[in-house]
Design a protein around this motif. Structure first.
Motif, PDB file in Angstrom:
ATOM      1  N   GLU A  84       2.007   3.810  -2.274  1.00  0.00           N
ATOM      2  CA  GLU A  84       2.302   2.491  -2.088  1.00  0.00           C
ATOM      3  C   GLU A  84       3.745   2.325  -2.950  1.00  0.00           C
ATOM      4  OE1 GLU A  84      -0.706  -0.036  -3.590  1.00  0.00           O
ATOM      5  OE2 GLU A  84      -2.275   0.824  -2.454  1.00  0.00           O
ATOM      6  N   PRO A  85       3.986   2.904  -3.967  1.00  0.00           N
ATOM      7  CA  PRO A  85       5.226   2.607  -4.898  1.00  0.00           C
ATOM      8  C   PRO A  85       6.383   2.895  -3.725  1.00  0.00           C
ATOM      9  CG  PRO A  85       3.833   3.516  -6.505  1.00  0.00           C
ATOM     10  CD  PRO A  85       3.150   3.563  -4.868  1.00  0.00           C
ATOM     11  N   ARG A  86       6.293   4.128  -2.827  1.00  0.00           N
ATOM     12  CA  ARG A  86       7.139   4.545  -1.974  1.00  0.00           C
ATOM     13  C   ARG A  86       7.636   3.219  -1.091  1.00  0.00           C
ATOM     14  NH1 ARG A  86       4.850   8.727   0.494  1.00  0.00           N
ATOM     15  NH2 ARG A  86       5.131  10.183  -1.101  1.00  0.00           N
ATOM     16  N   ALA A  87       6.499   2.699  -0.579  1.00  0.00           N
ATOM     17  CA  ALA A  87       6.514   1.763   0.403  1.00  0.00           C
ATOM     18  C   ALA A  87       7.380   0.624  -0.188  1.00  0.00           C
ATOM     19  CB  ALA A  87       5.232   1.555   1.131  1.00  0.00           C
ATOM     20  N   ARG A  88       6.950   0.041  -1.179  1.00  0.00           N
ATOM     21  CA  ARG A  88       7.532  -1.208  -2.101  1.00  0.00           C
ATOM     22  C   ARG A  88       9.100  -0.852  -2.164  1.00  0.00           C
ATOM     23  NH1 ARG A  88       2.415  -1.542  -4.721  1.00  0.00           N
ATOM     24  NH2 ARG A  88       3.011  -0.418  -6.605  1.00  0.00           N
TER      25      ARG A  88
END
Length: 328
Positions: free
Chosen positions: A279-283
């Protein structure tokens, strides 16, 4: 203030790694629940070593986007660029006028540079004064630091107390907020994870590149069938930082039972770490695609921070005679 203020400086030095996440980012973000945080990207400090303007601009953006990707809330935390509050440079000069050379010569960073023969420019030598200005200008109550950085807060207190003794109670005396248990994050070679050793796991690698990087972790030479000690394994040390207690127990039992190669352990580490970073990578990728969004957050944080800094500087100027020339 209804909550104490916390102050953190974020080094703009490229994409952070897993060690930065566990050692700095996650602990600082937990303070959003208990403090009014002021988190600045330390661009002035970076000038002591970064001499390429394009690189510095990129590093600043990457630092801001990283903290936002991992959950920094702009409604609760002021995130801003150091140079967007120019009052900090003025305060740094004023503090330098009451700070003795001997205090700066005792700074760990200066002594380390001197002892290793690295370049020592004036910025490096005066680093603690600018850091003290960063802390004091926001009336910071707490500064989260590791034990090895406690000296910086102590030096800021020393400068604040010296100013207060001479001109009256102007500065809040900050306290270091030290985590007694700080995760030691091993790198690919077993040493502390550091860009200096090129042994890091960068936070936003695509899954295939992350897995390839994890497979480079140095392990002991051992037969697949032989039992293994998870407590002496770099792979398991990293796994513990991200896995649940139940997952840790299961994998530790597989180590001790034998029949599992280190390649299997690395695959388990990849799967748990990739799940945490998904999720952090996508954000982060969303923020990279929309830099104006990051800039808006930084501008908003700078407006808050500068308002506080200007109030502080009003007190400072008045106390030391810089406010006006009308004699009473």
């Amino acid at each position: 203030m209804t909550q104490p203020r916390a102050l953190t400086g974020i080094q703009p030095s490229g994409i952070p790694h897993v060690g930065n996440l566990k050692g700095a980012i996650e602990p600082a973000l937990t303070l959003q629940e208990t403090h009014e945080p002021f988190y600045f990207i330390a661009s002035y400090h970076a000038l002591t070593t970064v001499r390429d303007a394009d690189v510095l601009r990129r590093f600043q953006f990457e630092a801001a986007a990283t903290w936002l990707a991992f959950g920094l809330d702009p409604d609760r935390t002021s995130l801003f660029l150091q140079q967007d509050v120019p009052e900090v440079a003025e305060l740094s000069w004023i503090l330098s006028c009451i700070t003795n050379q001997g205090l700066l010569e005792r700074a760990h960073a200066y002594k380390a540079a001197r002892d290793t023969g690295r370049e020592i420019n004036v910025g490096t030598f005066c680093y603690p004064v600018l850091m003290a200005a960063d802390i004091l200008i926001y009336d910071s109550n707490h500064v989260p630091v590791g034990k090895d950085q406690k000296q910086h807060v102590e030096m800021a207190r020393d400068m604040a107390q010296r100013f207060n003794d001479r001109y009256g109670d102007v500065f809040v005396l900050p306290e270091p907020l030290i985590r007694e248990e700080v995760a030691t994050v091993p790198g690919l070679d077993g040493r502390k994870m550091s860009k200096s050793y090129d042994n890091t796991l960068p936070l936003f690698l695509p899954p295939k590149k992350l897995r390839k990087r994890i497979m480079k972790i140095v392990t002991q030479t051992s037969d697949v069938e032989a039992p293994k000690d998870p407590d002496t394994c770099n792979v398991f040390a990293l796994y513990k930082l991200f896995a649940t207690e139940e997952q840790q127990q299961v994998l530790a039992a597989r180590y001790r039972a034998g029949g599992m190669g280190f390649g299997n352990a690395k695959q388990e580490l990849f799967e748990v770490l990739d799940a945490v970073l998904e999720e952090p990578r996508a954000r982060y990728e969303e923020l990279v695609a929309d830099p104006a969004r990051v800039e808006a957050v930084l501008d908003r944080g700078a407006a808050r921070a500068r308002s506080v800094a200007q109030d502080t500087m009003g007190r400072v100027r008045g106390a030391c005679g810089l406010s006006n020339i009308v004699c009473e």
